[in-house]
Design a protein around this motif. Structure first.
Motif, PDB file in Angstrom:
ATOM      1  N   HIS A   6       0.838  -1.205   0.000  1.00  0.00           N
ATOM      2  CA  HIS A   6       0.000   0.000   0.000  1.00  0.00           C
ATOM      3  C   HIS A   6       0.871   1.253   0.000  1.00  0.00           C
ATOM      4  CE1 HIS A   6      -3.276   2.732   0.902  1.00  0.00           C
ATOM      5  NE2 HIS A   6      -2.571   3.184   1.925  1.00  0.00           N
ATOM      6  N   GLU A   9       2.793   1.658  -3.393  1.00  0.00           N
ATOM      7  CA  GLU A   9       1.938   2.198  -4.463  1.00  0.00           C
ATOM      8  C   GLU A   9       1.706   3.697  -4.268  1.00  0.00           C
ATOM      9  OE1 GLU A   9       1.065   0.781  -7.294  1.00  0.00           O
ATOM     10  OE2 GLU A   9       2.260  -0.919  -6.578  1.00  0.00           O
ATOM     11  N   ALA A  10       1.544   4.122  -3.023  1.00  0.00           N
ATOM     12  CA  ALA A  10       1.362   5.553  -2.753  1.00  0.00           C
ATOM     13  C   ALA A  10       2.611   6.332  -3.153  1.00  0.00           C
ATOM     14  CB  ALA A  10       1.039   5.774  -1.278  1.00  0.00           C
ATOM     15  N   LYS A  12       4.861   5.429  -5.405  1.00  0.00           N
ATOM     16  CA  LYS A  12       4.998   5.378  -6.864  1.00  0.00           C
ATOM     17  C   LYS A  12       4.070   6.371  -7.545  1.00  0.00           C
ATOM     18  CE  LYS A  12       6.483   0.587  -7.129  1.00  0.00           C
ATOM     19  NZ  LYS A  12       6.137  -0.751  -7.622  1.00  0.00           N
ATOM     20  N   THR A  13       2.926   6.645  -6.950  1.00  0.00           N
ATOM     21  CA  THR A  13       1.978   7.605  -7.514  1.00  0.00           C
ATOM     22  C   THR A  13       2.621   8.980  -7.660  1.00  0.00           C
ATOM     23  OG1 THR A  13       0.122   6.425  -6.527  1.00  0.00           O
ATOM     24  CG2 THR A  13      -0.270   8.706  -7.170  1.00  0.00           C
ATOM     25  N   TYR A  14       3.454   9.346  -6.710  1.00  0.00           N
ATOM     26  CA  TYR A  14       4.081  10.667  -6.698  1.00  0.00           C
ATOM     27  C   TYR A  14       5.543  10.637  -7.128  1.00  0.00           C
ATOM     28  CZ  TYR A  14      -0.093  11.973  -4.211  1.00  0.00           C
ATOM     29  OH  TYR A  14      -1.394  12.205  -3.863  1.00  0.00           O
ATOM     30  N   GLN A  15       5.993   9.512  -7.675  1.00  0.00           N
ATOM     31  CA  GLN A  15       7.405   9.334  -8.006  1.00  0.00           C
ATOM     32  C   GLN A  15       7.934  10.392  -8.966  1.00  0.00           C
ATOM     33  OE1 GLN A  15       8.367   5.330  -8.880  1.00  0.00           O
ATOM     34  NE2 GLN A  15      10.235   5.840  -9.966  1.00  0.00           N
ATOM     35  N   LYS A  21       8.965  14.977  -1.100  1.00  0.00           N
ATOM     36  CA  LYS A  21       8.133  13.997  -0.416  1.00  0.00           C
ATOM     37  C   LYS A  21       8.705  13.778   0.975  1.00  0.00           C
ATOM     38  CE  LYS A  21       7.686  12.979  -4.880  1.00  0.00           C
ATOM     39  NZ  LYS A  21       8.534  13.650  -5.856  1.00  0.00           N
TER      40      LYS A  21
END
Length: 74
Positions: A6, A9-10, A12-15, A21
């Motif tokens: 989880h 994936e979070a 990677k969304t903002y990668q 970050k």
């Protein structure tokens, strides 16, 4: 190592979003482990190791006067 899909994936969304970050949490909750998982994933996906900076914030080796311009020197 406990897998945390989880959180991965979070991240990677903002990668590829050009923002800073911040991974925050209580002590010993797995922040460093998640960052190690992200580093491993980046390397697996073809990102060169010399494009990844991994520094321990509490390390005595860190110069607290460093700026974004001289980070690559470290």
């Amino acid at each position: 190592m406990i897998l945390r899909p989880h959180y991965m994936e979070a991240l990677k969304t903002y990668q590829n979003v050009p923002l800073v970050k911040i991974l925050a949490g209580i002590r010993r909750c797995g922040k460093s482990t998640i960052l190690e998982m992200l580093e491993s994933d980046l390397l697996k996906n073809g990102i060169s190791a010399d494009h990844i900076i991994n520094m321990c914030y509490t390390s005595e080796d860190i110069d607290y006067g460093m700026t974004e311009k001289n980070v690559p020197e470290y």
